[in-house]
Design a protein around this motif. Structure first.
Motif, PDB file in Angstrom:
ATOM      1  N   VAL A 186       0.836  -1.205   0.000  1.00 63.50           N
ATOM      2  CA  VAL A 186       0.000   0.000   0.000  1.00 63.50           C
ATOM      3  C   VAL A 186       0.868   1.251   0.000  1.00 63.50           C
ATOM      4  O   VAL A 186       0.638   2.192  -0.777  1.00 63.50           O
ATOM      5  N   SER A 187       1.869   1.292   0.872  1.00 70.16           N
ATOM      6  CA  SER A 187       2.727   2.482   0.946  1.00 70.16           C
ATOM      7  C   SER A 187       3.561   2.640  -0.335  1.00 70.16           C
ATOM      8  O   SER A 187       3.729   3.757  -0.839  1.00 70.16           O
ATOM      9  N   TRP A 188       4.060   1.528  -0.865  1.00 71.33           N
ATOM     10  CA  TRP A 188       4.807   1.597  -2.135  1.00 71.33           C
ATOM     11  C   TRP A 188       3.894   2.120  -3.253  1.00 71.33           C
ATOM     12  O   TRP A 188       4.287   2.986  -4.047  1.00 71.33           O
ATOM     13  N   THR A 189       2.682   1.586  -3.307  1.00 70.53           N
ATOM     14  CA  THR A 189       1.744   1.997  -4.360  1.00 70.53           C
ATOM     15  C   THR A 189       1.361   3.466  -4.222  1.00 70.53           C
ATOM     16  O   THR A 189       1.236   4.183  -5.218  1.00 70.53           O
ATOM     17  N   THR A 190       1.195   3.914  -2.980  1.00 73.60           N
ATOM     18  CA  THR A 190       0.871   5.319  -2.753  1.00 73.60           C
ATOM     19  C   THR A 190       1.986   6.217  -3.263  1.00 73.60           C
ATOM     20  O   THR A 190       1.739   7.255  -3.887  1.00 73.60           O
ATOM     21  N   MET A 191       3.225   5.840  -3.003  1.00 79.37           N
ATOM     22  CA  MET A 191       4.363   6.627  -3.461  1.00 79.37           C
ATOM     23  C   MET A 191       4.423   6.655  -4.991  1.00 79.37           C
ATOM     24  O   MET A 191       4.633   7.706  -5.605  1.00 79.37           O
ATOM     25  N   ILE A 192       4.218   5.498  -5.597  1.00 76.52           N
ATOM     26  CA  ILE A 192       4.226   5.417  -7.069  1.00 76.52           C
ATOM     27  C   ILE A 192       3.102   6.271  -7.645  1.00 76.52           C
ATOM     28  O   ILE A 192       3.298   7.026  -8.604  1.00 76.52           O
ATOM     29  N   SER A 193       1.914   6.165  -7.026  1.00 75.43           N
ATOM     30  CA  SER A 193       0.761   6.941  -7.492  1.00 75.43           C
ATOM     31  C   SER A 193       1.028   8.437  -7.398  1.00 75.43           C
ATOM     32  O   SER A 193       0.670   9.203  -8.302  1.00 75.43           O
ATOM     33  N   SER A 194       1.666   8.859  -6.323  1.00 75.39           N
ATOM     34  CA  SER A 194       1.985  10.278  -6.135  1.00 75.39           C
ATOM     35  C   SER A 194       2.900  10.786  -7.244  1.00 75.39           C
ATOM     36  O   SER A 194       2.702  11.886  -7.782  1.00 75.39           O
TER      37      SER A 194
END
Length: 771
Positions: A186-194
Motif C-alpha cells: 500500500v505504501s509503495w503503491t501510494t508513493m508510485i501513485s503520487s
C-alpha cells in the motif's frame, strides 16, 4: 451494572456466554456489512448491556457501514462510555460520508475529551485534511503523529505521502517514504501513485523497480499506476510492466485490463490493445471507452465506429465519456457527417444538457463545418456554459476568420463573471495576431498583467507570438527577456513569425538565445530554422541543422522531415529532397505535398504526378493544396486533359470543393492551350463568383493567343470588379501591341500614366505556392 432482568433470565453463569455470543454475532454482521445485525441492539438495551463498550463500538461501526450518518451520530451521542476506538469510528464515518469539516471538528472535540488518538484516528483526520486541501492543518497533524511516535507507521506513511504529493511537495513525500519501516504494498503503491500524478513517470518506474527488489510484489492497484507511467515513457517500458503482471500473477481483472488498453493505445499499438480487451469475456463501460478513446486518438475512425456498434450490441449503454471519445475522433478527422449522427444519438440518450458533451459538440462543429452557425447553435443550447464552452466557441470563430466576433465573445464571457484560463487567453491572443489587431492586443496584455496571468508560460508564449505576429519584434524580445521561465515554444513562435516577415537571418540568431538558455530544440523549432536556412538559400547552415537533427534524434519528427524536404527543394537539390522524403517513416499529407511541390517546381512533371499516385496508394487522402499542386504540374507540363480530369475528380471522388485558386490554375491550364471557349463556358457556370485573378489569367491567355474581342470583354469585366487595378489596362495594352493596334495600346498606357497608377502586378500564371 448488569440488570436484574438479565440475571433472572440467564443466571450469573450464563451471562458471559451470552455476551460472547452477541459479540461474535455483531462482529460477523459488522465484517459482512449486514444490516440485520442491528436487531441485536434492542435486546442488548433491554438486558442492560448498553454499557458494554466493546459491543457498542461494534454496533457503532455497523451503523456507520449500513445506515445514514445521522443514525450513526445519534448512537455515538447515546454511548455512555467512549474510548479511542469509539472516537475513531465516528471520525471514520464522517470521512466516509465526505463530511470532512465535521470530521475535523470531532477530532478537536476528541482531543479536548481526553482519549489519546491512535494511528487509525490520525489516518482519518489526515484524509479529511487532504480532501479539504487544509495543507497547514495537515502539517500540524503530522507534528502530532511524530509526537505520538507514529512517524514510522506504514499506515500513516501512506496517508502522509498522499497528502504531501497532492500539494506538490513530492520531495517531502519521498522523504517520508524513506522513513517508513517495512513498507507494505500500500505504501509503495501510494508513493508510485503520487509520482505518476505529479508527472514524474521515470521516477515512478524507478520506485517500482525498488519495490520489487525489496521483495514487495505489485497488486492490481500498483499495476494500474505503473502502466499509466509506462504509457508516457514508451512501448518498451510498457512491455516490461506487462510481463511483470504475468510473472507475479496479477489477476487480469477489468481494472488491469483497462489500464493495459490505455497503455497500448498511448503507444499507438491499437491491435495489441484490442487483442488484450478480448482476453477475458468481462467488459464494462470503462473498458469500451478506453478502446474507443484509443482508436479515436490514433485516428482510426472507422474502427471506432465499429467498436461503438459492438459495444451497444453487447448491451452496454453509452455514456457521456463514450460520446466524448467519438466526437473527439470526428474533430480530429474532420468527419462532419458522422459528427451529426453522433449529435442525434446524444439527443436520443438525453445527454444534450451534459456540459462536457456540449463542449465536444461545439468543438466538432467549429472544426468540421465550413461556417460557425452549427457550433453557435449548440453553444446557445448549453444551459450553463463553462470556460471550456466559451473557449471552444472563441477558438472556432477565430479559426473561421471571425476575429471581431471572437473578441466580442471574449468580452461577453468576462462580463458574465467567468475568468478566462490560460487556454482562453492564448486562443484570443492568437486571434489578435491573425487579425493584426494591435489595440486588442494591448488591452489583453493589460488584463494579463493585472491578473498575473503572465506567470503562466502558455500565456507568455502566446503574448510573444502575438507581438511578433504584429511585427513588433522589439516588444516580443522584451517579453522574452522578462519571462521567469522559457521553453522551446517561446523561441519557436518568434522564429516562425520572423520567417514570415522575411527576417530569416534574425530567425537563425534565435538558435544562440536557445543555447544560452540551455533549451534544446524540438521538432517544431528545428523545422523553423530549416525554413530560415531555405529562405536565405544557406545550404551550409541547413546541412549543419540536418546533421544535428540526426545526432539529436530529431530526425524522427515528421515536422523535421518535412522541413528537410522543403529546404533541399528550395535550394535546388531535388535528389536530396527525395532522399529526405524517403527517410520519413510515415509521410503525412504535408510530406507528400512538399515532395510534389519540389518535383513540379523543377519541371519533373512525370515524377510529380507519380508521387501523387503513390500518395493515394499509401492511403493518404489528398487535400485542397494537393490538387492546387497537381493542377500547376499539369499546366506546366501541357497536360490539359489530365488536368481537367484531376479538377473534375476533386469533388466527385474526394469531396473537396474547388476554391478560387483552383479555378485560377484551371483557367491558366486551358488558357495556355488556347482552349478559351471551354474556359469561358466554365467561367459562366462556376458555382462561386470569379475574382480579379481569374480575369487577369484569362486576359493574359487572350494576349498570348491574340484574341482581341474576348480580351476586351474580359478586361471590361475585370475593371468592373476592381477599377483601381492597372494590370487589366496594361495587359490589354500588350494585347493591342501584339495584334498590331499600337495606337490603342498607347492610348491606354497614357491613361494609366495620367492616373498615376502603380506598376503592373505580376500575372497569376506562376502560382505563389511554388514560389
Amino acid at each position: 451494572m448488569i440488570s436484574k432482568t438479565a440475571t433472572k433470565i440467564f443466571g450469573r453463569t450464563e451471562l458471559p456466554c451470552f455476551q460472547e455470543t452477541c459479540s461474535h454475532l455483531i462482529s460477523f454482521c459488522n465484517s459482512k456489512s449486514l444490516r440485520q445485525g442491528v436487531c441485536i441492539h434492542s435486546p442488548l438495551i433491554k438486558l442492560g448491556f448498553q454499557d458494554h463498550l466493546y459491543l457498542n463500538n461494534n454496533l457503532l461501526s455497523l451503523y456507520s457501514k449500513c445506515f445514514t450518518l445521522d443514525y450513526t451520530r445519534q448512537f455515538f451521542d447515546e454511548m455512555p462510555y467512549r474510548d479511542v476506538v469509539s472516537w475513531t469510528g465516528i471520525l471514520s464515518a464522517y470521512v466516509k460520508h465526505e463530511k470532512h469539516e465535521e470530521a475535523l471538528g470531532m477530532f478537536q472535540e476528541m482531543m479536548s475529551s481526553g482519549p489519546c488518538p491512535n494511528e487509525f484516528t490520525f489516518s482519518s483526520v489526515l484524509r479529511a485534511c487532504s480532501a479539504l486541501r487544509e495543507f497547514s492543518y495537515g502539517k500540524c497533524i503530522h507534528g502530532c503523529v511524530i509526537k505520538h511516535g507514529f512517524d514510522s507507521n506504514p499506515i500513516l506513511g501512506s496517508v502522509l505521502i498522499d497528502l504531501y504529493s497532492k500539494y506538490g511537495s513530492i520531495e517531502e513525500a519521498c522523504r517520508l517514504f524513506s522513513c517508513v519501516d517495512n513498507g507494505d504494498v500500500v505504501s509503495w503503491t501510494t508513493m508510485i501513485s503520487s509520482l505518476v500524478q505529479g508527472g514524474k513517470w521515470s521516477q515512478a518506474l524507478r520506485i517500482y523497480i525498488d519495490m520489487i527488489k525489496a521483495g514487495v510484489y505489485p497488486n492490481e492497484f500498483t499495476s494500474v499506476k505503473v502502466l499509466a507511467a509506462a504509457g508516457f515513457l514508451g512501448l518498451q517500458h510498457g512491455k516490461v510492466v506487462h510481463a511483470h503482471l504475468i510473472v507475479f500473477g496479477v489477476e487480469l481483472n477489468l481494472v488491469v485490463k483497462t489500464a493495459l488498453v490505455h497503455m497500448y493505445s498511448k503507444c499507438q499499438r491499437m491491435d495489441d490493445a484490442v487483442r488484450i480487451s478480448k482476453l477475458t469475456p468481462e467488459s464494462d463501460m470503462f473498458l469500451w471507452t478506453a478502446i474507443l478513446s484509443g482508436l479515436a486518438q490514433n485516428l482510426k475512425l472507422r474502427e471506432a465506429v465499429v467498436a461503438f456498434q459492438e459495444m451497444e450490441a453487447s448491451g452496454i449503454i453509452s455514456n457521456n465519456f463514450t460520446y466524448l471519445s467519438i466526437l473527439n475522433a470526428c474533430s480530429l478527422t474532420l468527419s462532419l457527417d458522422l459528427g451529426r449522427q453522433i449529435h442525434a444519438r446524444v439527443i436520443m440518450a438525453g445527454l444534450e444538457d451534459d456540459i462536457p458533451v456540449g463542449n465536444a459538440l461545439v468543438d466538432m462543429y467549429m472544426k468540421c463545418s465550413h461556417g460557425a452557425k452549427d457550433g453557435l447553435r449548440v453553444f446557445q443550447g448549453i444551459h450553463s456554459p463553462d470556460v471550456i464552452s466559451w473557449t471552444s466557441l472563441i477558438a472556432g470563430l477565430s479559426e473561421h476568420g471571425f476575429h471581431r466576433d471572437s473578441f466580442d465573445l471574449y468580452m461577453e464571457m468576462t462580463a458574465s463573471g467567468l475568468q478566462p484560463n490560460s487556454v482562453t487567453l492564448s486562443t484570443i491572443l492568437r486571434s489578435c495576431r491573425a487579425a493584426k489587431s494591435e489595440s486588442q492586443l494591448l488591452k489583453l496584455h493589460g488584463h494579463v498583467i493585472k491578473t498575473n496571468a503572465d506567470h503562466d508560460i502558455v500565456v507568455s508564449n502566446a503574448l510573444v507570438d502575438a507581438y511578433a505576429g504584429n511585427e513588433r519584434v522589439d516588444e516580443a524580445w522584451y517579453l522574452i527577456r522578462n519571462m521567469s521561465q522559457r521553453d522551446a515554444l517561446t523561441y519557436t513562435g518568434l522564429a516562425t513569425r520572423l520567417n514570415q516577415m522575411g527576417h530569416h537571418e534574425m530567425a537563425l540568431h534565435v538558435i544562440n538565445h536557445m543555447f544560452n538558455d540551455d533549451i534544446k530544440m524540438d521538432g517544431y523549432s528545428m523545422a523553423g530554422f530549416l525554413s530560415a536556412s531555405a529562405g536565405l538559400n544557406s545550404l551550409e547552415t541547413g546541412m549543419q541543422l540536418h546533421s544535428y537533427s540526426v545526432k539529436s534524434g530529431l530526425g524522427s519528427f515528421i515536422s523535421v522531415s518535412n522541413g528537410l524536404v522543403s529546404f533541399y527543394g528550395k535550394c535546388g537539390l531535388t535528389h536530396d529532397a527525395e532522399r529526405a522524403f524517403a527517410e520519413t517513416s510515415k509521410p503525412d499529407i504535408v510530406s507528400w505535398n512538399g515532395l510534389i511541390s519540389v518535383l513540379a517546381s523543377y519541371g519533373h512533371i512525370s515524377s510529380a504526378l507519380s508521387a501523387f499516385d503513390n500518395m493515394r496508394l499509401a492511403g493518404v487522402k489528398p487535400d485542397s493544396l494537393t490538387f492546387l499542386l497537381v493542377l500547376f504540374t499539369c499546366t506546366h507540363g501541357g497536360l490539359v486533359d489530365m488536368g481537367l480530369e484531376y479538377f473534375n475528380s476533386m469533388e466527385e471522388m474526394h469531396g473537396i470543393e474547388p476554391q478560387l485558386d483552383h479555378y485560377v490554375c484551371l483557367f491558366d491550364l486551358l488558357g495556355r492551350a488556347g482552349r478559351l471557349e471551354e474556359a469561358m463556358e466554365i467561367l459562366e457556370t462556376m458555382p462561386i463568383s470569379p475574382n480579379a485573378s481569374i480575369y487577369k489569367t484569362l486576359l493574359a491567355a487572350c494576349r498570348a493567343h491574340r484574341i482581341v474581342p474576348l480580351g476586351e470583354d474580359i478586361a471590361r469585366r475585370g475593371l468592373e470588379l476592381d477599377p483601381s487595378d492597372p494590370a487589366f489596362n496594361l495587359i490589354l495594352a500588350n494585347l493591342y501591341d501584339s495584334s498590331g493596334r499600337s495606337d490603342l495600346a498607347a492610348t491606354i498606357r497614357r491613361s494609366v500614366r495620367d492616373k498615376g497608377s502603380s506598376p503592373p502586378q505580376k500575372s497569376c500564371s506562376s502560382h505563389p505556392v511554388l514560389a
